[in-house]
Design a protein around this motif. Structure first.
Motif, PDB file in Angstrom:
ATOM      1  N   HIS A  28       0.818  -1.215   0.000  1.00  0.00           N
ATOM      2  CA  HIS A  28       0.000   0.000   0.000  1.00  0.00           C
ATOM      3  C   HIS A  28       0.854   1.269   0.000  1.00  0.00           C
ATOM      4  CE1 HIS A  28       0.975  -0.822   4.176  1.00  0.00           C
ATOM      5  NE2 HIS A  28       0.728   0.442   4.472  1.00  0.00           N
ATOM      6  N   ILE A  29       2.114   1.148   0.424  1.00  0.00           N
ATOM      7  CA  ILE A  29       2.988   2.321   0.445  1.00  0.00           C
ATOM      8  C   ILE A  29       3.334   2.766  -0.973  1.00  0.00           C
ATOM      9  CG2 ILE A  29       5.246   3.196   1.171  1.00  0.00           C
ATOM     10  CD1 ILE A  29       3.331   2.818   3.462  1.00  0.00           C
ATOM     11  N   VAL A  30       3.452   1.811  -1.901  1.00  0.00           N
ATOM     12  CA  VAL A  30       3.829   2.161  -3.272  1.00  0.00           C
ATOM     13  C   VAL A  30       2.609   2.317  -4.168  1.00  0.00           C
ATOM     14  CG1 VAL A  30       6.114   1.134  -3.125  1.00  0.00           C
ATOM     15  CG2 VAL A  30       4.194  -0.282  -3.848  1.00  0.00           C
ATOM     16  N   ALA A  31       1.412   2.235  -3.600  1.00  0.00           N
ATOM     17  CA  ALA A  31       0.190   2.536  -4.339  1.00  0.00           C
ATOM     18  C   ALA A  31      -0.354   3.838  -3.774  1.00  0.00           C
ATOM     19  CB  ALA A  31      -0.836   1.408  -4.171  1.00  0.00           C
ATOM     20  N   VAL A  32      -0.385   4.885  -4.602  1.00  0.00           N
ATOM     21  CA  VAL A  32      -0.811   6.200  -4.113  1.00  0.00           C
ATOM     22  C   VAL A  32      -2.229   6.096  -3.573  1.00  0.00           C
ATOM     23  CG1 VAL A  32      -1.249   8.592  -4.722  1.00  0.00           C
ATOM     24  CG2 VAL A  32       0.686   7.382  -5.740  1.00  0.00           C
ATOM     25  N   SER A  33      -2.370   6.377  -2.276  1.00  0.00           N
ATOM     26  CA  SER A  33      -3.690   6.207  -1.654  1.00  0.00           C
ATOM     27  C   SER A  33      -3.809   7.134  -0.453  1.00  0.00           C
ATOM     28  CB  SER A  33      -3.902   4.744  -1.242  1.00  0.00           C
ATOM     29  OG  SER A  33      -2.858   4.313  -0.384  1.00  0.00           O
ATOM     30  N   GLY A  34      -4.441   6.623   0.613  1.00  0.00           N
ATOM     31  CA  GLY A  34      -4.738   7.458   1.769  1.00  0.00           C
ATOM     32  C   GLY A  34      -3.524   8.069   2.439  1.00  0.00           C
ATOM     33  N   ALA A  35      -2.469   7.273   2.631  1.00  0.00           N
ATOM     34  CA  ALA A  35      -1.285   7.784   3.326  1.00  0.00           C
ATOM     35  C   ALA A  35      -0.675   8.973   2.585  1.00  0.00           C
ATOM     36  CB  ALA A  35      -0.250   6.668   3.472  1.00  0.00           C
ATOM     37  N   HIS A  36      -0.644   8.876   1.263  1.00  0.00           N
ATOM     38  CA  HIS A  36      -0.072   9.959   0.471  1.00  0.00           C
ATOM     39  C   HIS A  36      -0.943  11.214   0.544  1.00  0.00           C
ATOM     40  CE1 HIS A  36       1.479   6.178  -1.081  1.00  0.00           C
ATOM     41  NE2 HIS A  36       2.502   6.839  -1.587  1.00  0.00           N
ATOM     42  N   LEU A  37      -2.260  11.017   0.493  1.00  0.00           N
ATOM     43  CA  LEU A  37      -3.154  12.165   0.565  1.00  0.00           C
ATOM     44  C   LEU A  37      -3.114  12.833   1.930  1.00  0.00           C
ATOM     45  CD1 LEU A  37      -6.410  11.318  -1.416  1.00  0.00           C
ATOM     46  CD2 LEU A  37      -4.712  13.049  -1.893  1.00  0.00           C
ATOM     47  N   GLY A  50      -9.635  22.001  -5.195  1.00  0.00           N
ATOM     48  CA  GLY A  50      -9.040  22.129  -6.529  1.00  0.00           C
ATOM     49  C   GLY A  50      -7.682  21.465  -6.619  1.00  0.00           C
ATOM     50  N   ILE A  51      -6.838  21.700  -5.610  1.00  0.00           N
ATOM     51  CA  ILE A  51      -5.509  21.086  -5.592  1.00  0.00           C
ATOM     52  C   ILE A  51      -5.621  19.575  -5.422  1.00  0.00           C
ATOM     53  CG2 ILE A  51      -3.326  20.965  -4.321  1.00  0.00           C
ATOM     54  CD1 ILE A  51      -3.709  23.933  -3.632  1.00  0.00           C
ATOM     55  N   LEU A  52      -6.605  19.148  -4.629  1.00  0.00           N
ATOM     56  CA  LEU A  52      -6.841  17.715  -4.451  1.00  0.00           C
ATOM     57  C   LEU A  52      -7.164  17.056  -5.786  1.00  0.00           C
ATOM     58  CD1 LEU A  52      -7.286  15.295  -2.506  1.00  0.00           C
ATOM     59  CD2 LEU A  52      -9.653  16.049  -2.259  1.00  0.00           C
ATOM     60  N   PHE A  53      -7.994  17.709  -6.590  1.00  0.00           N
ATOM     61  CA  PHE A  53      -8.353  17.158  -7.900  1.00  0.00           C
ATOM     62  C   PHE A  53      -7.145  17.133  -8.832  1.00  0.00           C
ATOM     63  CE2 PHE A  53     -10.029  17.590 -12.246  1.00  0.00           C
ATOM     64  CZ  PHE A  53     -10.793  16.440 -12.295  1.00  0.00           C
ATOM     65  N   LEU A  54      -6.351  18.207  -8.813  1.00  0.00           N
ATOM     66  CA  LEU A  54      -5.148  18.241  -9.655  1.00  0.00           C
ATOM     67  C   LEU A  54      -4.169  17.141  -9.251  1.00  0.00           C
ATOM     68  CD1 LEU A  54      -4.416  22.060 -10.060  1.00  0.00           C
ATOM     69  CD2 LEU A  54      -5.206  20.457 -11.811  1.00  0.00           C
ATOM     70  N   TYR A  55      -4.090  16.871  -7.952  1.00  0.00           N
ATOM     71  CA  TYR A  55      -3.213  15.798  -7.481  1.00  0.00           C
ATOM     72  C   TYR A  55      -3.693  14.452  -8.015  1.00  0.00           C
ATOM     73  CZ  TYR A  55      -0.573  12.775  -4.336  1.00  0.00           C
ATOM     74  OH  TYR A  55       0.260  11.802  -3.835  1.00  0.00           O
ATOM     75  N   SER A 102     -11.357  12.609   1.811  1.00  0.00           N
ATOM     76  CA  SER A 102     -10.761  13.917   2.092  1.00  0.00           C
ATOM     77  C   SER A 102     -11.730  15.043   1.745  1.00  0.00           C
ATOM     78  CB  SER A 102      -9.464  14.094   1.293  1.00  0.00           C
ATOM     79  OG  SER A 102      -8.505  13.144   1.670  1.00  0.00           O
ATOM     80  N   ALA A 103     -12.413  14.900   0.604  1.00  0.00           N
ATOM     81  CA  ALA A 103     -13.367  15.927   0.184  1.00  0.00           C
ATOM     82  C   ALA A 103     -14.519  16.042   1.179  1.00  0.00           C
ATOM     83  CB  ALA A 103     -13.898  15.596  -1.211  1.00  0.00           C
ATOM     84  N   ILE A 104     -15.012  14.903   1.648  1.00  0.00           N
ATOM     85  CA  ILE A 104     -16.096  14.931   2.635  1.00  0.00           C
ATOM     86  C   ILE A 104     -15.621  15.586   3.926  1.00  0.00           C
ATOM     87  CG2 ILE A 104     -17.476  13.459   4.158  1.00  0.00           C
ATOM     88  CD1 ILE A 104     -17.907  11.591   1.836  1.00  0.00           C
ATOM     89  N   SER A 105     -14.382  15.303   4.318  1.00  0.00           N
ATOM     90  CA  SER A 105     -13.831  15.910   5.535  1.00  0.00           C
ATOM     91  C   SER A 105     -13.750  17.428   5.391  1.00  0.00           C
ATOM     92  CB  SER A 105     -12.437  15.346   5.822  1.00  0.00           C
ATOM     93  OG  SER A 105     -12.496  13.961   6.043  1.00  0.00           O
ATOM     94  N   LEU A 106     -13.331  17.893   4.201  1.00  0.00           N
ATOM     95  CA  LEU A 106     -13.222  19.332   3.972  1.00  0.00           C
ATOM     96  C   LEU A 106     -14.596  19.996   3.959  1.00  0.00           C
ATOM     97  CD1 LEU A 106     -10.485  19.391   1.177  1.00  0.00           C
ATOM     98  CD2 LEU A 106     -10.242  20.245   3.500  1.00  0.00           C
ATOM     99  N   LEU A 107     -15.554  19.342   3.293  1.00  0.00           N
ATOM    100  CA  LEU A 107     -16.895  19.926   3.166  1.00  0.00           C
ATOM    101  C   LEU A 107     -17.693  19.820   4.461  1.00  0.00           C
ATOM    102  CD1 LEU A 107     -17.791  18.541  -0.381  1.00  0.00           C
ATOM    103  CD2 LEU A 107     -17.204  20.902   0.205  1.00  0.00           C
ATOM    104  N   ALA A 108     -17.301  18.902   5.331  1.00  0.00           N
ATOM    105  CA  ALA A 108     -18.044  18.694   6.575  1.00  0.00           C
ATOM    106  C   ALA A 108     -18.000  19.922   7.478  1.00  0.00           C
ATOM    107  CB  ALA A 108     -17.489  17.484   7.323  1.00  0.00           C
ATOM    108  N   PHE A 109     -16.972  20.755   7.321  1.00  0.00           N
ATOM    109  CA  PHE A 109     -16.878  21.946   8.166  1.00  0.00           C
ATOM    110  C   PHE A 109     -18.053  22.888   7.942  1.00  0.00           C
ATOM    111  CE2 PHE A 109     -12.287  20.804   8.100  1.00  0.00           C
ATOM    112  CZ  PHE A 109     -12.128  20.671   9.473  1.00  0.00           C
ATOM    113  N   GLY A 110     -18.619  22.844   6.733  1.00  0.00           N
ATOM    114  CA  GLY A 110     -19.749  23.722   6.443  1.00  0.00           C
ATOM    115  C   GLY A 110     -21.090  23.076   6.714  1.00  0.00           C
TER     116      GLY A 110
END
Length: 218
Positions: free
Chosen positions: A62-71, A98-103, A120-128
């Motif tokens: 999982h370390i060499v598969a870009v996933s949660g840890a990398h994000l 936007g940067i998340l999508f570009l990544y 990650s997107a849900i976590s960011l949007l949850a603040f609102g």
């Protein structure tokens, strides 16, 4: 040929630069393949090497598969940067999404990273959302959304391992932490919490990984 062609070309340029570094003798073939997988999500060269089999046996695929840890690393860095910028929370959230999508584009839209990006997107949007945080509900929403958008995910072993490891952490990490006597904050943060999180994730994923890979990785 898509609207993200320029970003894709940039990604290919980065991969080529790593290849040139290897060809010029500044890094080994294994190191170059590992860096390409870790940073760009390109495991093409890694799959051809014996190193990948060793990584799998060690339980570190999982370390060499870009996933949660990398994000987590990327989004944590962005949070630190935006904390120093005097923008409103909504503006910061828009920029981070936007940067998340570009990544995602930069690493080639691997399914594992798409799942992590949804969380990650849900976590960011949850603040609102003006509601109390509830991790189990967020996990449930992501699972339902992923299966609706990509029905094949329901039969994906990596999806199952991601969901169950997260569920294990949410359910059992506090319990495992409570077994240890009170200690300094530094020991708790750097030793006990990572150990408890790993054990909690393994509790629910080991039955599936052992039956699928015939390996019990220590």
């Amino acid at each position: 040929s898509s609207s993200f062609g320029a970003v894709s070309e940039l990604r290919n340029e980065f991969v080529d630069k790593i290849n040139i570094t290897v060809q010029e003798g500044y890094a080994s073939v294994e190191a170059g393949a590992l860096v390409q997988a870790l940073i760009m999500g390109d495991r093409t060269n890694l799959f051809t090497l014996d190193l990948y089999q060793e990584v799998k046996v060690l339980g570190l695929a999982h370390i060499v598969a870009v996933s949660g840890a990398h994000l987590v690393i990327v989004m944590s860095f962005l949070s630190l940067v935006f904390r120093a910028i005097p923008f409103s929370r909504r503006v910061k959230t828009v920029f981070q999404l936007g940067i998340l999508f570009l990544y995602l584009v930069m690493v080639g839209f691997p399914v594992s990273c798409i799942r992590a990006a949804c969380m990650s997107a849900i976590s960011l949007l949850a603040f609102g959302g003006i509601r109390r945080s509830h991790a189990l509900s967020s996990l449930g929403i992501v699972i339902i959304a992923m299966v609706c958008l990509m029905p094949s995910s329901a039969f994906s072993l990596s999806f199952l391992l991601s969901a169950f490891s997260t569920l294990g952490i949410l359910l059992f990490m506090p319990l495992i932490l409570s077994w240890f006597p009170p200690c300094s904050r530094r020991i708790g943060t750097w030793l006990l919490e990572p150990f408890s999180m790993t054990c909690a994730a393994l509790l629910l994923t080991l039955p599936f990984s052992i039956s699928s890979f015939s390996v019990l990785s220590l």
